[in-house]
Design a protein around this motif. Structure first.
Motif, PDB file in Angstrom:
ATOM      1  N   MET A 173       0.838  -1.196   0.000  1.00 59.40           N
ATOM      2  CA  MET A 173       0.000   0.000   0.000  1.00 59.40           C
ATOM      3  C   MET A 173       0.873   1.246   0.000  1.00 59.40           C
ATOM      4  SD  MET A 173      -3.082  -0.246  -0.082  1.00 59.40           S
ATOM      5  CE  MET A 173      -4.654  -0.329   0.426  1.00 59.40           C
ATOM      6  N   HIS A 174       0.441   2.226  -0.785  1.00 58.96           N
ATOM      7  CA  HIS A 174       1.153   3.494  -0.833  1.00 58.96           C
ATOM      8  C   HIS A 174       0.431   4.505   0.034  1.00 58.96           C
ATOM      9  CE1 HIS A 174       3.790   2.151  -4.028  1.00 58.96           C
ATOM     10  NE2 HIS A 174       2.728   1.706  -4.706  1.00 58.96           N
ATOM     11  N   SER A 175       1.185   5.452   0.505  1.00 56.37           N
ATOM     12  CA  SER A 175       0.604   6.491   1.358  1.00 56.37           C
ATOM     13  C   SER A 175      -0.157   7.501   0.499  1.00 56.37           C
ATOM     14  CB  SER A 175       1.706   7.196   2.139  1.00 56.37           C
ATOM     15  OG  SER A 175       2.522   7.933   1.255  1.00 56.37           O
ATOM     16  N   ASN A 176      -0.938   8.309   1.158  1.00 61.53           N
ATOM     17  CA  ASN A 176      -1.678   9.371   0.460  1.00 61.53           C
ATOM     18  C   ASN A 176      -0.716  10.370  -0.172  1.00 61.53           C
ATOM     19  OD1 ASN A 176      -4.148   8.323   1.069  1.00 61.53           O
ATOM     20  ND2 ASN A 176      -4.496   9.634   2.854  1.00 61.53           N
ATOM     21  N   ARG A 177       0.400  10.613   0.494  1.00 65.81           N
ATOM     22  CA  ARG A 177       1.405  11.549  -0.016  1.00 65.81           C
ATOM     23  C   ARG A 177       1.967  11.032  -1.352  1.00 65.81           C
ATOM     24  NH1 ARG A 177       7.077  13.191   2.809  1.00 65.81           N
ATOM     25  NH2 ARG A 177       7.635  14.714   1.240  1.00 65.81           N
ATOM     26  N   TYR A 178       2.276   9.766  -1.438  1.00 66.79           N
ATOM     27  CA  TYR A 178       2.792   9.171  -2.672  1.00 66.79           C
ATOM     28  C   TYR A 178       1.773   9.314  -3.797  1.00 66.79           C
ATOM     29  CZ  TYR A 178       4.188   5.681  -6.089  1.00 66.79           C
ATOM     30  OH  TYR A 178       4.526   5.061  -7.270  1.00 66.79           O
ATOM     31  N   THR A 179       0.506   9.030  -3.491  1.00 66.24           N
ATOM     32  CA  THR A 179      -0.560   9.121  -4.488  1.00 66.24           C
ATOM     33  C   THR A 179      -0.697  10.547  -5.014  1.00 66.24           C
ATOM     34  OG1 THR A 179      -1.736   7.321  -3.389  1.00 66.24           O
ATOM     35  CG2 THR A 179      -3.014   8.676  -4.925  1.00 66.24           C
ATOM     36  N   LEU A 180      -0.666  11.536  -4.144  1.00 63.14           N
ATOM     37  CA  LEU A 180      -0.778  12.938  -4.550  1.00 63.14           C
ATOM     38  C   LEU A 180       0.414  13.381  -5.398  1.00 63.14           C
ATOM     39  CD1 LEU A 180      -2.224  14.595  -1.325  1.00 63.14           C
ATOM     40  CD2 LEU A 180      -3.364  14.277  -3.521  1.00 63.14           C
ATOM     41  N   ILE A 181       1.612  12.991  -4.994  1.00 65.22           N
ATOM     42  CA  ILE A 181       2.809  13.360  -5.759  1.00 65.22           C
ATOM     43  C   ILE A 181       2.775  12.703  -7.134  1.00 65.22           C
ATOM     44  CG2 ILE A 181       5.317  13.098  -5.875  1.00 65.22           C
ATOM     45  CD1 ILE A 181       5.354  13.459  -2.806  1.00 65.22           C
ATOM     46  N   PHE A 182       2.454  11.410  -7.180  1.00 65.97           N
ATOM     47  CA  PHE A 182       2.389  10.700  -8.451  1.00 65.97           C
ATOM     48  C   PHE A 182       1.342  11.335  -9.379  1.00 65.97           C
ATOM     49  CE2 PHE A 182       0.487   7.441 -11.168  1.00 65.97           C
ATOM     50  CZ  PHE A 182       1.609   7.016 -11.864  1.00 65.97           C
ATOM     51  N   THR A 183       0.158  11.617  -8.863  1.00 67.44           N
ATOM     52  CA  THR A 183      -0.917  12.217  -9.648  1.00 67.44           C
ATOM     53  C   THR A 183      -0.517  13.608 -10.148  1.00 67.44           C
ATOM     54  OG1 THR A 183      -2.521  10.992  -8.309  1.00 67.44           O
ATOM     55  CG2 THR A 183      -3.372  12.811  -9.637  1.00 67.44           C
ATOM     56  N   SER A 184       0.110  14.391  -9.296  1.00 69.74           N
ATOM     57  CA  SER A 184       0.544  15.740  -9.680  1.00 69.74           C
ATOM     58  C   SER A 184       1.595  15.697 -10.779  1.00 69.74           C
ATOM     59  CB  SER A 184       1.102  16.492  -8.466  1.00 69.74           C
ATOM     60  OG  SER A 184       0.106  16.654  -7.498  1.00 69.74           O
ATOM     61  N   LEU A 185       2.600  14.811 -10.633  1.00 72.39           N
ATOM     62  CA  LEU A 185       3.639  14.701 -11.650  1.00 72.39           C
ATOM     63  C   LEU A 185       3.056  14.224 -12.983  1.00 72.39           C
ATOM     64  CD1 LEU A 185       6.659  13.213  -9.649  1.00 72.39           C
ATOM     65  CD2 LEU A 185       6.496  15.467 -10.717  1.00 72.39           C
ATOM     66  N   LEU A 186       2.203  13.247 -12.946  1.00 74.68           N
ATOM     67  CA  LEU A 186       1.580  12.741 -14.152  1.00 74.68           C
ATOM     68  C   LEU A 186       0.750  13.833 -14.845  1.00 74.68           C
ATOM     69  CD1 LEU A 186       1.265  10.191 -15.873  1.00 74.68           C
ATOM     70  CD2 LEU A 186      -0.772   9.645 -14.538  1.00 74.68           C
ATOM     71  N   THR A 187       0.020  14.609 -14.070  1.00 77.53           N
ATOM     72  CA  THR A 187      -0.789  15.706 -14.612  1.00 77.53           C
ATOM     73  C   THR A 187       0.098  16.758 -15.267  1.00 77.53           C
ATOM     74  OG1 THR A 187      -2.481  15.347 -12.923  1.00 77.53           O
ATOM     75  CG2 THR A 187      -2.478  17.488 -14.045  1.00 77.53           C
ATOM     76  N   ILE A 188       1.192  17.123 -14.625  1.00 74.07           N
ATOM     77  CA  ILE A 188       2.113  18.129 -15.171  1.00 74.07           C
ATOM     78  C   ILE A 188       2.745  17.638 -16.472  1.00 74.07           C
ATOM     79  CG2 ILE A 188       4.312  19.306 -14.759  1.00 74.07           C
ATOM     80  CD1 ILE A 188       3.439  19.488 -11.774  1.00 74.07           C
ATOM     81  N   ILE A 189       3.181  16.396 -16.501  1.00 74.13           N
ATOM     82  CA  ILE A 189       3.816  15.836 -17.702  1.00 74.13           C
ATOM     83  C   ILE A 189       2.822  15.776 -18.856  1.00 74.13           C
ATOM     84  CG2 ILE A 189       4.805  13.725 -18.690  1.00 74.13           C
ATOM     85  CD1 ILE A 189       6.102  13.275 -15.882  1.00 74.13           C
ATOM     86  N   LEU A 190       1.619  15.255 -18.611  1.00 75.56           N
ATOM     87  CA  LEU A 190       0.618  15.154 -19.668  1.00 75.56           C
ATOM     88  C   LEU A 190       0.146  16.531 -20.139  1.00 75.56           C
ATOM     89  CD1 LEU A 190      -1.468  12.085 -18.475  1.00 75.56           C
ATOM     90  CD2 LEU A 190       0.262  12.179 -20.276  1.00 75.56           C
ATOM     91  N   ALA A 191       0.010  17.479 -19.228  1.00 76.01           N
ATOM     92  CA  ALA A 191      -0.375  18.844 -19.605  1.00 76.01           C
ATOM     93  C   ALA A 191       0.702  19.480 -20.471  1.00 76.01           C
ATOM     94  CB  ALA A 191      -0.638  19.684 -18.368  1.00 76.01           C
ATOM     95  N   SER A 192       1.950  19.203 -20.184  1.00 74.35           N
ATOM     96  CA  SER A 192       3.054  19.735 -20.995  1.00 74.35           C
ATOM     97  C   SER A 192       2.997  19.167 -22.403  1.00 74.35           C
ATOM     98  CB  SER A 192       4.404  19.395 -20.362  1.00 74.35           C
ATOM     99  OG  SER A 192       4.513  19.987 -19.103  1.00 74.35           O
ATOM    100  N   PHE A 193       2.800  17.857 -22.526  1.00 77.65           N
ATOM    101  CA  PHE A 193       2.677  17.239 -23.843  1.00 77.65           C
ATOM    102  C   PHE A 193       1.493  17.824 -24.624  1.00 77.65           C
ATOM    103  CE2 PHE A 193       4.959  13.262 -22.227  1.00 77.65           C
ATOM    104  CZ  PHE A 193       6.144  13.599 -22.851  1.00 77.65           C
ATOM    105  N   LEU A 194       0.381  17.996 -23.964  1.00 78.04           N
ATOM    106  CA  LEU A 194      -0.807  18.545 -24.601  1.00 78.04           C
ATOM    107  C   LEU A 194      -0.564  19.982 -25.066  1.00 78.04           C
ATOM    108  CD1 LEU A 194      -3.731  18.006 -25.377  1.00 78.04           C
ATOM    109  CD2 LEU A 194      -4.406  18.820 -23.119  1.00 78.04           C
ATOM    110  N   SER A 195       0.099  20.772 -24.253  1.00 74.61           N
ATOM    111  CA  SER A 195       0.413  22.157 -24.604  1.00 74.61           C
ATOM    112  C   SER A 195       1.347  22.230 -25.807  1.00 74.61           C
ATOM    113  CB  SER A 195       1.046  22.856 -23.405  1.00 74.61           C
ATOM    114  OG  SER A 195       1.431  24.161 -23.734  1.00 74.61           O
ATOM    115  N   ILE A 196       2.356  21.381 -25.828  1.00 77.16           N
ATOM    116  CA  ILE A 196       3.298  21.343 -26.956  1.00 77.16           C
ATOM    117  C   ILE A 196       2.576  20.916 -28.232  1.00 77.16           C
ATOM    118  CG2 ILE A 196       5.297  20.103 -27.888  1.00 77.16           C
ATOM    119  CD1 ILE A 196       6.370  20.044 -24.952  1.00 77.16           C
ATOM    120  N   ALA A 197       1.724  19.909 -28.139  1.00 79.74           N
ATOM    121  CA  ALA A 197       0.981  19.436 -29.311  1.00 79.74           C
ATOM    122  C   ALA A 197       0.061  20.521 -29.843  1.00 79.74           C
ATOM    123  CB  ALA A 197       0.184  18.183 -28.964  1.00 79.74           C
ATOM    124  N   ALA A 198      -0.640  21.217 -28.950  1.00 84.47           N
ATOM    125  CA  ALA A 198      -1.552  22.288 -29.375  1.00 84.47           C
ATOM    126  C   ALA A 198      -0.781  23.410 -30.062  1.00 84.47           C
ATOM    127  CB  ALA A 198      -2.327  22.824 -28.180  1.00 84.47           C
ATOM    128  N   GLY A 199       0.364  23.765 -29.525  1.00 88.13           N
ATOM    129  CA  GLY A 199       1.174  24.817 -30.131  1.00 88.13           C
ATOM    130  C   GLY A 199       1.706  24.431 -31.493  1.00 88.13           C
TER     131      GLY A 199
END
Length: 180
Positions: A1-27
């Motif tokens: 089991m992972h802690s809540n902190r791990y889940t939040l960090i993982f989700t935040s990093l994944l969101t930032i990476i995917l948002a960056s890819f989406l922004s680059i593609a749109a541009g």
């Protein structure tokens, strides 16, 4: 089991990476999207003026651009009908009611028709298209629609050739100058 902190960090990093890819593609796709909108507009203008795609081959990008450049003259008229020096690409006919883009089909310096942008209320949305007029100024040459949100099978039929062909050759002004 992972802690809540791990889940939040993982989700935040994944969101930032995917948002960056989406922004680059749109541009990177922005110019391609603008070109596709311009091509669709030119294709609809050509279609409304009676230029038809061959049944055996679709128009390519270069076909549309060459056909438009060789046969269509475009400019902007003000409310009084005077030709302006405004760039036709700067006019948003859906919002700018002070200026009217007009497209003239010419062949060997002879006018074959005029096309203007049109819009009107449908059942569920506003329909946008181009209406072409014969050189006599009293007869419909053609009509196309490029944007609407009507239901398929009912209002969506405005896209179909059988519907658009109903207007070709119809007089809308009689010999005395009255609307028919």
């Amino acid at each position: 089991m992972h802690s809540n902190r791990y889940t939040l960090i993982f989700t935040s990093l994944l969101t930032i990476i995917l948002a960056s890819f989406l922004s680059i593609a749109a541009g990177n796709l922005d110019q391609l999207q603008k070109l596709n909108v311009e091509l669709d507009s030119k294709k609809n203008i050509l279609s409304s003026l009676g230029y038809k795609e061959p049944s055996d081959k679709k128009w390519s990008t270069s076909d549309i651009l060459a056909l438009f450049q060789d046969n269509i003259e475009s400019f902007v008229l003000d409310k009084q009908g005077n030709k302006t020096d405004k760039d036709i690409k700067s006019i948003d006919s859906e919002k700018d009611y002070e200026n009217m883009p007009i497209y003239i089909s010419k062949n060997n310096h002879e006018i074959n028709g005029y096309a203007i942008p049109i819009s009107g209320k449908g059942l569920w949305s506003t329909l946008y298209g181009y209406f072409a007029i014969e050189p006599d100024g009293m007869t419909a040459k053609g009509i196309t629609f490029y944007a609407h949100k009507e239901t398929p099978g009912l209002g969506g039929e405005v896209d179909k050739p059988w519907f658009q062909n109903n207007f070709v050759g119809k007089r809308f002004i009689d010999d005395e100058g009255n609307l028919v």
